[in-house]
Scaffold this motif. Structure first.
Motif, short mmCIF file in Angstrom:
data_model
loop_
_atom_site.label_atom_id
_atom_site.label_comp_id
_atom_site.label_asym_id
_atom_site.label_seq_id
_atom_site.Cartn_x
_atom_site.Cartn_y
_atom_site.Cartn_z
N HIS A 24 0.80 -1.23 0.00
CA HIS A 24 0.00 0.00 0.00
C HIS A 24 0.83 1.28 0.00
O HIS A 24 0.27 2.37 -0.07
N GLY A 28 0.34 4.98 2.33
CA GLY A 28 -0.98 4.45 1.97
C GLY A 28 -1.49 4.90 0.62
O GLY A 28 -2.65 4.69 0.30
N ASN A 33 -3.42 0.41 -5.30
CA ASN A 33 -3.67 -0.27 -4.02
C ASN A 33 -3.75 0.74 -2.88
O ASN A 33 -3.40 0.44 -1.75
N LEU A 35 -4.92 3.24 0.03
CA LEU A 35 -5.84 3.27 1.17
C LEU A 35 -6.22 4.70 1.53
O LEU A 35 -7.16 4.92 2.28
N THR A 50 -11.04 4.65 -1.66
CA THR A 50 -10.10 4.35 -0.59
C THR A 50 -10.84 4.26 0.73
O THR A 50 -12.05 4.54 0.81
#
Length: 130
Positions: A24, A28, A33, A35, A50
């Motif tokens: 991630h 993030g 990918n 978040l 997200t």
């Protein structure tokens, strides 16, 4: 239905670095990918789904991390580690401070940015067969 236990958000930083950042990104925001990010993007031509922009409940994040993460070792984190990583991901999204305590009550009470963005398929109290 949340497990007992708790952790400080700051406790999740090292756990995230060890178990999550490869997939991630350290902040993030790894493309494909992510978040983190995307707040306000759902109604655009390039929505970013997200944790901060799409997920309606913090408890769902806890459940997902606990059951499915880390990749390749799903379910290997303790309840306290899952609380810590959940807190850190919420912190990366600007939803919790690093000194916050994360437990079942805190996650249930946390209002997510897209909490009102979902429309039920049937009226409250009804069933799919009605």
């Amino acid at each position: 239905g949340m497990p007992a236990g708790s952790a400080r958000v700051a406790d999740g930083e090292a756990l995230y670095a060890t178990h999550c950042s490869a997939c991630h990104g350290p902040d993030g925001r790894l493309a494909g990918n992510a978040l983190v990010g995307g707040v306000g993007s759902l109604a655009t031509d390039a929505p970013q789904k997200t944790v901060g922009s799409f997920w309606p409940y913090a408890t769902t994040l806890y459940d997902y991390i606990g059951r499915a993460m880390p990749y390749g070792a799903a379910g290997s984190l303790t309840d306290e580690e899952v609380y810590a990583v959940t807190g850190w991901v919420l912190h990366l999204n600007g939803l919790l401070e690093t000194d916050a305590e994360v437990d079942a009550d805190a996650l249930v009470e946390l209002r997510m940015p897209n909490q009102d963005g979902f429309i039920p398929l049937w009226p409250r109290g009804g069933t799919a067969s009605e």
